[in-house]
Design an enzyme around this catalytic site. Structure first.
Site, PDB file in Angstrom:
ATOM      1  N   ASN A  82       5.963  10.661   8.480  1.00  0.00           N
ATOM      2  CA  ASN A  82       6.497   9.814   7.410  1.00  0.00           C
ATOM      3  C   ASN A  82       6.911  10.755   6.290  1.00  0.00           C
ATOM      4  O   ASN A  82       6.065  11.247   5.554  1.00  0.00           O
ATOM      5  CB  ASN A  82       5.410   8.831   6.950  1.00  0.00           C
ATOM      6  CG  ASN A  82       5.829   8.042   5.714  1.00  0.00           C
ATOM      7  OD1 ASN A  82       7.007   8.045   5.337  1.00  0.00           O
ATOM      8  ND2 ASN A  82       4.874   7.377   5.082  1.00  0.00           N
ATOM      9  N   TRP A  83       8.216  11.001   6.212  1.00  0.00           N
ATOM     10  CA  TRP A  83       8.697  11.995   5.248  1.00  0.00           C
ATOM     11  C   TRP A  83       8.717  11.470   3.819  1.00  0.00           C
ATOM     12  O   TRP A  83       8.991  12.223   2.885  1.00  0.00           O
ATOM     13  CB  TRP A  83      10.094  12.483   5.649  1.00  0.00           C
ATOM     14  CG  TRP A  83      10.075  13.446   6.811  1.00  0.00           C
ATOM     15  CD1 TRP A  83       8.967  13.972   7.424  1.00  0.00           C
ATOM     16  CD2 TRP A  83      11.210  14.003   7.485  1.00  0.00           C
ATOM     17  NE1 TRP A  83       9.343  14.810   8.429  1.00  0.00           N
ATOM     18  CE2 TRP A  83      10.711  14.860   8.495  1.00  0.00           C
ATOM     19  CE3 TRP A  83      12.585  13.856   7.331  1.00  0.00           C
ATOM     20  CZ2 TRP A  83      11.559  15.569   9.348  1.00  0.00           C
ATOM     21  CZ3 TRP A  83      13.425  14.562   8.179  1.00  0.00           C
ATOM     22  CH2 TRP A  83      12.919  15.413   9.177  1.00  0.00           C
ATOM     23  N   LYS A  84       8.491  10.179   3.646  1.00  0.00           N
ATOM     24  CA  LYS A  84       8.536   9.590   2.299  1.00  0.00           C
ATOM     25  C   LYS A  84       9.851  10.003   1.618  1.00  0.00           C
ATOM     26  O   LYS A  84      10.881  10.061   2.276  1.00  0.00           O
ATOM     27  CB  LYS A  84       7.293  10.001   1.514  1.00  0.00           C
ATOM     28  CG  LYS A  84       6.015   9.681   2.323  1.00  0.00           C
ATOM     29  CD  LYS A  84       4.753   9.754   1.548  1.00  0.00           C
ATOM     30  CE  LYS A  84       3.579   9.400   2.470  1.00  0.00           C
ATOM     31  NZ  LYS A  84       2.297   9.397   1.805  1.00  0.00           N
TER      32      LYS A  84
ATOM     33  N   HIS B  75       3.655  -0.088   4.062  1.00  0.00           N
ATOM     34  CA  HIS B  75       2.928   1.124   3.665  1.00  0.00           C
ATOM     35  C   HIS B  75       2.257   0.874   2.318  1.00  0.00           C
ATOM     36  O   HIS B  75       2.807   0.182   1.461  1.00  0.00           O
ATOM     37  CB  HIS B  75       3.892   2.308   3.583  1.00  0.00           C
ATOM     38  CG  HIS B  75       3.191   3.614   3.406  1.00  0.00           C
ATOM     39  ND1 HIS B  75       2.716   4.030   2.184  1.00  0.00           N
ATOM     40  CD2 HIS B  75       2.836   4.572   4.303  1.00  0.00           C
ATOM     41  CE1 HIS B  75       2.113   5.203   2.343  1.00  0.00           C
ATOM     42  NE2 HIS B  75       2.169   5.550   3.612  1.00  0.00           N
TER      43      HIS B  75
ATOM     44  N   GLU C 127       2.024   2.586  -0.242  1.00  0.00           N
ATOM     45  CA  GLU C 127       2.844   2.950  -1.414  1.00  0.00           C
ATOM     46  C   GLU C 127       3.838   1.851  -1.731  1.00  0.00           C
ATOM     47  O   GLU C 127       4.178   1.624  -2.897  1.00  0.00           O
ATOM     48  CB  GLU C 127       3.543   4.304  -1.158  1.00  0.00           C
ATOM     49  CG  GLU C 127       2.546   5.455  -1.275  1.00  0.00           C
ATOM     50  CD  GLU C 127       2.894   6.674  -0.437  1.00  0.00           C
ATOM     51  OE1 GLU C 127       4.041   6.800   0.024  1.00  0.00           O
ATOM     52  OE2 GLU C 127       1.979   7.506  -0.242  1.00  0.00           O
TER      53      GLU C 127
ATOM     54  N   GLU D 149      -4.560   3.015   7.455  1.00  0.00           N
ATOM     55  CA  GLU D 149      -4.459   4.104   6.488  1.00  0.00           C
ATOM     56  C   GLU D 149      -5.300   3.808   5.261  1.00  0.00           C
ATOM     57  O   GLU D 149      -4.840   3.115   4.344  1.00  0.00           O
ATOM     58  CB  GLU D 149      -2.999   4.288   6.049  1.00  0.00           C
ATOM     59  CG  GLU D 149      -2.051   4.650   7.170  1.00  0.00           C
ATOM     60  CD  GLU D 149      -0.841   5.412   6.651  1.00  0.00           C
ATOM     61  OE1 GLU D 149      -0.611   6.516   7.142  1.00  0.00           O
ATOM     62  OE2 GLU D 149      -0.148   4.917   5.739  1.00  0.00           O
TER      63      GLU D 149
ATOM     64  N   GLY E 273      -2.617  11.512   1.172  1.00  0.00           N
ATOM     65  CA  GLY E 273      -2.118  12.561   0.290  1.00  0.00           C
ATOM     66  C   GLY E 273      -3.187  13.206  -0.569  1.00  0.00           C
ATOM     67  O   GLY E 273      -2.887  13.940  -1.510  1.00  0.00           O
TER      68      GLY E 273
ATOM     69  N   SER F 250      -4.068  12.095   5.449  1.00  0.00           N
ATOM     70  CA  SER F 250      -4.408  13.523   5.502  1.00  0.00           C
ATOM     71  C   SER F 250      -4.668  14.049   6.913  1.00  0.00           C
ATOM     72  O   SER F 250      -5.525  14.909   7.111  1.00  0.00           O
ATOM     73  CB  SER F 250      -5.587  13.823   4.566  1.00  0.00           C
ATOM     74  OG  SER F 250      -5.232  13.521   3.227  1.00  0.00           O
TER      75      SER F 250
ATOM     76  N   GLY G  69       1.963  12.018   6.674  1.00  0.00           N
ATOM     77  CA  GLY G  69       2.860  12.290   5.562  1.00  0.00           C
ATOM     78  C   GLY G  69       3.033  13.794   5.360  1.00  0.00           C
ATOM     79  O   GLY G  69       3.849  14.438   6.017  1.00  0.00           O
ATOM     80  N   GLY G  70       2.238  14.353   4.470  1.00  0.00           N
ATOM     81  CA  GLY G  70       2.363  15.760   4.054  1.00  0.00           C
ATOM     82  C   GLY G  70       2.559  16.741   5.199  1.00  0.00           C
ATOM     83  O   GLY G  70       3.484  17.567   5.168  1.00  0.00           O
TER      84      GLY G  70
HETATM   85  P1  PGA Z   1      -0.633  11.867   4.224  1.00  0.00           P
HETATM   86  O1  PGA Z   1       0.187  10.487   4.210  1.00  0.00           O
HETATM   87  O2  PGA Z   1      -0.645  12.338   5.658  1.00  0.00           O
HETATM   88  O3  PGA Z   1       0.143  12.789   3.318  1.00  0.00           O
HETATM   89  O4  PGA Z   1      -2.007  11.584   3.738  1.00  0.00           O
HETATM   90  C1  PGA Z   1       0.028   9.547   5.232  1.00  0.00           C
HETATM   91  C2  PGA Z   1       0.903   8.343   4.961  1.00  0.00           C
HETATM   92  O5  PGA Z   1       1.053   7.968   3.794  1.00  0.00           O
HETATM   93  O6  PGA Z   1       1.455   7.738   5.902  1.00  0.00           O
END
Ligand code: PGA
Length: 248
Positions: free
Chosen positions: A9-11, A94, A96, A166, A172, A212, A233-234
């Site tokens: 997930n590149w956001k 998600h 966010e 999640e 993150g 994470s 994500g990251g």
């Molecule tokens: P993260 O993000 O791996 O950076 O914790 C995961 C996500 O939000 O899908």
């Protein structure tokens, strides 16, 4: 057997050039995997990524969509628009989006219906805040989110949905739920699906863990019986990390 699914997930990261270079770099290194390999990118990159991923086993997903087919919804993108360019998956709900963009359990349900109707694979997210975890509300929160997300989704369609558990406090932050904790919650989500549908449906639905996930912990997470993949994500932003994640 549920096919594992590792999704980046590149956001709101990467230019088209960066994204295309990423796919070109990883495609040979993830070619032999049985893992469903997915990159969820910002809208502006999607068509180019689909193009460069053609003929590979890498699928391209969006990070959101609208639940209506068309209309006066400034700034929104429909399922048909995603289908038209060859996108196969879409992240829905998600945390966010729930936190910053007013996504609700109701809009998550509407989007899930629409994605399924259009033949997109929805990745439906659920998860608790730190406060909720400390108040021992993790399971109730996840149950409510899942029951609402699957409202009026048929037993035939339910297995097409991927769930991503999640925990918000793990996204993150570098903090990961222990693999056992994550598995416990995911096993519980499976029980919720038994209640909504049947043992058979619950056994078919793939449930990812997200929060994470990185090359150093992916194997332990993927070794858990009920965890079928990761939403990352990251650590999905670096090609070399992503290759390690897919080849866990
Ligand atoms: P993260 O993000 O791996 O950076 O914790 C995961 C996500 O939000 O899908």
């Amino acid at each position: 057997m549920r096919k594992p699914i590792i999704a980046g997930n590149w956001k709101m990261h990467k230019s088209i050039a960066d994204g295309v270079a990423f796919i070109n770099e990883i495609k040979g290194q993830v070619a032999d995997t049985d893992v469903e390999t997915l990159v969820c990118a910002p809208y502006t990159l999607l068509a180019s990524l689909v193009e460069v991923a053609k003929g590979t086993n890498i699928k391209i997903g969006a990070q959101n969509m609208h639940f209506e087919d068309k209309g006066a919804f400034t700034g929104e993108v429909s399922a048909d628009m995603l289908k038209e360019i060859g996108v196969t998956h879409v992240i829905i709900g998600h945390s966010e989006r729930r936190q910053f963009f007013a996504e609700t359990d109701e809009t998550v349900n509407k989007k899930t219906h629409k994605a399924l109707a259009k033949g997109l694979t929805p990745i439906v997210c659920c998860g608790e805040t730190l406060e909720q975890r400390e108040a021992d509300e993790t399971k109730t929160v996840c149950k409510t989110q899942i029951v609402k997300a699957f409202e009026n989704i048929s037993a035939e369609d339910a297995p097409k949905v991927v769930i991503a558990y999640e925990p918000i406090w793990a996204i993150g932050t570098g903090k990961t739920a222990s693999s056992q904790d994550a598995n416990d919650v995911i096993a519980y989500i499976r029980e919720v699906l038994v209640g909504l549908y049947s043992d058979a449906v619950s056994e078919e639905v793939r449930i990812q863990y997200g929060g994470s996930v990185k090359p150093s912990n992916v194997e332990e997470i993927m070794n858990e019986a009920d965890i079928d993949g990761a939403l990352v994500g990251g650590a999905s932003l670096e090609a070399s990390d992503f290759v390690q994640l897919v080849n866990f």
